[in-house]
Design a protein around this motif. Structure first.
Motif, PDB file in Angstrom:
ATOM      1  N   SER A 172       1.254  73.053  43.379  1.00 31.92           N
ATOM      2  CA  SER A 172       0.056  72.405  43.931  1.00 31.92           C
ATOM      3  C   SER A 172      -0.724  73.327  44.864  1.00 31.92           C
ATOM      4  O   SER A 172      -1.773  72.943  45.386  1.00 31.92           O
ATOM      5  N   GLY A 173      -0.186  74.551  45.114  1.00 33.81           N
ATOM      6  CA  GLY A 173      -0.917  75.516  45.915  1.00 33.81           C
ATOM      7  C   GLY A 173      -0.234  75.975  47.186  1.00 33.81           C
ATOM      8  O   GLY A 173      -0.740  76.849  47.892  1.00 33.81           O
ATOM      9  N   LYS A 174       0.941  75.419  47.505  1.00 32.65           N
ATOM     10  CA  LYS A 174       1.651  75.802  48.729  1.00 32.65           C
ATOM     11  C   LYS A 174       2.329  77.163  48.557  1.00 32.65           C
ATOM     12  O   LYS A 174       2.681  77.568  47.445  1.00 32.65           O
ATOM     13  N   THR A 175       2.555  77.854  49.673  1.00 29.73           N
ATOM     14  CA  THR A 175       3.399  79.049  49.647  1.00 29.73           C
ATOM     15  C   THR A 175       4.849  78.615  49.508  1.00 29.73           C
ATOM     16  O   THR A 175       5.191  77.456  49.760  1.00 29.73           O
ATOM     17  N   ASP A 223       0.371  76.354  56.992  1.00 27.53           N
ATOM     18  CA  ASP A 223       0.023  75.492  55.856  1.00 27.53           C
ATOM     19  C   ASP A 223      -1.250  76.037  55.215  1.00 27.53           C
ATOM     20  O   ASP A 223      -2.363  75.544  55.445  1.00 27.53           O
ATOM     21  N   ILE A 224      -1.089  77.086  54.427  1.00 23.80           N
ATOM     22  CA  ILE A 224      -2.234  77.760  53.807  1.00 23.80           C
ATOM     23  C   ILE A 224      -2.005  77.849  52.300  1.00 23.80           C
ATOM     24  O   ILE A 224      -0.881  77.697  51.812  1.00 23.80           O
ATOM     25  N   GLN A 225      -3.069  78.101  51.567  1.00 27.29           N
ATOM     26  CA  GLN A 225      -2.971  78.262  50.118  1.00 27.29           C
ATOM     27  C   GLN A 225      -2.267  79.577  49.787  1.00 27.29           C
ATOM     28  O   GLN A 225      -2.490  80.594  50.439  1.00 27.29           O
ATOM     29  N   ARG A 226      -1.421  79.531  48.806  1.00 27.53           N
ATOM     30  CA  ARG A 226      -0.727  80.743  48.401  1.00 27.53           C
ATOM     31  C   ARG A 226      -1.702  81.706  47.715  1.00 27.53           C
ATOM     32  O   ARG A 226      -2.699  81.288  47.104  1.00 27.53           O
ATOM     33  N   THR A 227      -1.384  82.986  47.811  1.00 27.84           N
ATOM     34  CA  THR A 227      -2.175  84.006  47.123  1.00 27.84           C
ATOM     35  C   THR A 227      -1.427  84.559  45.913  1.00 27.84           C
ATOM     36  O   THR A 227      -2.043  85.053  44.970  1.00 27.84           O
ATOM     37  N   ARG A 280       5.570  71.496  44.804  1.00 27.55           N
ATOM     38  CA  ARG A 280       4.668  71.794  45.921  1.00 27.55           C
ATOM     39  C   ARG A 280       4.032  73.181  45.760  1.00 27.55           C
ATOM     40  O   ARG A 280       2.865  73.380  46.102  1.00 27.55           O
TER      41      ARG A 280
END
Length: 547
Positions: free
Chosen positions: A91-94, A29-33, A88
């Motif tokens: 909102s920043g999810k991978t 559960d990390i921010q996507r790049t 999702r």
């Protein structure tokens, strides 16, 4: 080491274990790049790829498996899920995490609904695994490959995995979870292979390449056996297969006591296959296929065409048709769109049909028309009937419209307790052991966590069946069984001993049950039933009733 679970069938198998691989690890559960557009495109591509793969696998599998896989393909293509995943990601999810969270959310929603929809939750989880595997560029967890026959061990089996199992290699199935009505159990009956489900934590002790003997008749798994024991079991397996392929005869006990063996069908297209396997008629024809994919109820003419096709395949033979068994656990907007907190105890079956009597009248009218066009002996029954008052309502409506043989299903314990009152007006009772067990044991039959309670061998369930058998004998009315219990050869003998007059099952189980009945007389079946009734648990009853 010996483990026990719930045996499916009476077959025996032996060989080395192959375990299903563990599910893919949960995405971090990390921010996507990557940018949102790239991640959304990747998710959409994987959803489409998985959907296409499921459809292609369904075409290869055919039959009921195709229906299940097509349903999974629709899940992969669900616009609501795709929209949730995109939201999702924005909102920043991978993409991986968005797929995991979106599918998990939908899965929890289905699980909370229980019943039919609860069962679909496991299918949804399988689709999610395949989409995440596609995003990672790795194979989805699947059935292990082997050049030699093996025993497949798993937590449970997903429809996509079981659809194309090679049963020349997979000799038996063993699962940690599930009960007699789980997908794995139903598959095993349909394919006539031994299975033991609901083994529990002990299944985790079974490791790859360990030699085991699986005996579905005794519900046991013997692990760490010698090659000599495996060879002896394989000889017994060959004998069992030979007995299963014996010439087809009408169902009967060793002393000649007749026990007609009928088929459970879900579509007219299944009739030919059932007849080829020796079905003496139909003990349960499910009519839901006409309703479940529709926004409106089918017309009388549409229904009549399907019923006529079915009845025409069984001239002079009994065909038992169940009125629409739907409601809150199989939502139909035109029948009952209200959300219920506990759908298994809500407006199901006849309860829902009484609220919308026009739907019931149309169905019964279509059945009357089909009855009058064909030579089959049509019997019609209502699902989810609780007492004599509901029985009188349904029987009265059937007779008003011209149906010759109306009856009811015994799925609610209250009906068994007033069975003689019910049979004063009903021409027959058919026991739906799946729901009867569910309601007797207060355990949702689609919920894996309480799967161990869903065992028709439980003495409480057997005693209710005995009440129905006694009432049938007292009134001279037939009492059949059309639940999964009828497909268990040892339990089939006990059911006859309890007073059941006909048995209806998945067609693939007919040969095993036919062979088992020929090993006992009516007196011996009654003695087995009496012993089973004295069990304190389902396992004890199974052991006592199988000796």
């Amino acid at each position: 080491m010996e483990l026990t679970g719930i045996g499916v069938g009476r077959g025996i198998a032996a060989g080395p274990i192959k375990r299903m691989p563990e599910p893919l690890a949960e995405p971090a559960d990390i921010q996507r790049t990557a940018d949102a557009e790239t991640e959304i495109a990747a998710a959409q591509h994987s959803l489409s790829e998985v959907g296409q793969w499921l459809r292609e696998r369904g075409v290869k599998a055919g039959g009921e498996a195709k229906d299940v896989l097509d349903a999974q393909a629709l899940m992969a293509g669900d616009p609501a899920l795709a929209k949730d995943i995109a939201k999702r990601i924005e909102s920043g999810k991978t993409a991986e995490r968005a797929v995991f969270d979106a599918f998990s959310s939908f899965q929890k929603m289905l699980e909370s609904m229980g019943g039919y929809m609860g069962e679909r939750a496991a299918d949804l989880a399988d689709v999610a695994q395949r989409v995440i595997a596609s995003l990672r560029g790795v194979p989805a967890p699947g059935v292990p490959e082997s050049d030699e026959p093996f025993i497949l061990v798993a937590h449970d089996l997903a429809p996509a995995d079981t659809a194309l199992l090679d049963f020349t290699k997979v000799y038996a199935l063993v699962t940690r979870d599930g009960g007699p009505t789980s997908h794995t159990a139903i598959l095993a009956r349909a394919k006539s292979i031994p299975a033991i489900v609901g083994v529990g934590a002990g299944a985790e002790e079974l490791s790859d390449d360990t030699l085991v003997v699986v005996n579905a008749g005794t519900s046991t798994i013997s692990a760490g056996v010698s090659q000599a024991e495996v060879d002896a079991a394989l000889i017994k397996r060959a004998e069992w297969l030979e007995a299963s392929n014996a010439p087809i005869t009408d169902g009967a006990l060793k002393d000649g006591h007749k026990v007609p063996l009928l088929a459970n069908l879900g579509s007219p297209k299944e009739a030919a296959g059932a007849i080829a396997l020796g079905a003496e008629g139909v003990g349960l024809f499910r009519t839901e296929f006409l309703f479940l994919d529709s926004q409106t109820a089918p017309t009388v003419a549409e229904q009549e065409a399907q019923y006529t096709e079915l009845l025409a395949a069984f001239p002079g033979k009994k065909v038992v048709v169940r009125a629409l068994d739907a409601g809150a656990d199989k939502p139909l907007a035109f029948l009952n769109a209200d959300k219920e907190e506990n759908p298994a105890l809500g407006l199901r079956g006849l309860r829902a049909l009484r609220v919308k009597e026009n739907i019931l009248r149309d169905q019964l009218t279509a059945l009357v028309n089909a009855q009058n066009k064909t030579e089959a002996d049509l019997w019609v029954m209502a699902p989810m009937v609780a007492d004599a008052e509901e029985t009188d309502y349904f029987v009265g409506l059937c007779r008003e419209l011209g149906l010759r043989v109306p009856g009811v299903m015994a799925e609610v314990p209250s009906l068994a307790l007033v069975a003689e009152q019910v049979l004063e007006s009903a021409d027959f009772v058919s026991i739906g052991t799946n729901d009867l067990t569910q309601y007797t044991m207060a355990a949702d039959r689609m919920l894996g966590t309480v799967g161990s309670y869903q065992d028709p061998w439980h003495p409480a369930v057997l005693r209710l069946i005995k009440e129905l058998g006694v009432a049938g004998k007292a009134t001279g009315k037939p009492v059949g069984v059309c639940g999964e219990a009828a497909a268990d050869p040892n339990l089939a003998i006990v059911l006859v001993g309890l007073g059941v007059t006909t048995l209806s099952m998945t067609p693939a189980a007919l040969a095993d049950v036919r062979a088992a009945l020929l090993t006992v007389t009516l007196e011996e079946a009654q003695a087995r039933a009496a012993r089973a009734l004295n069990g304190r648990t389902a396992a004890q009853a199974r052991k006592l009733g199988s000796e």
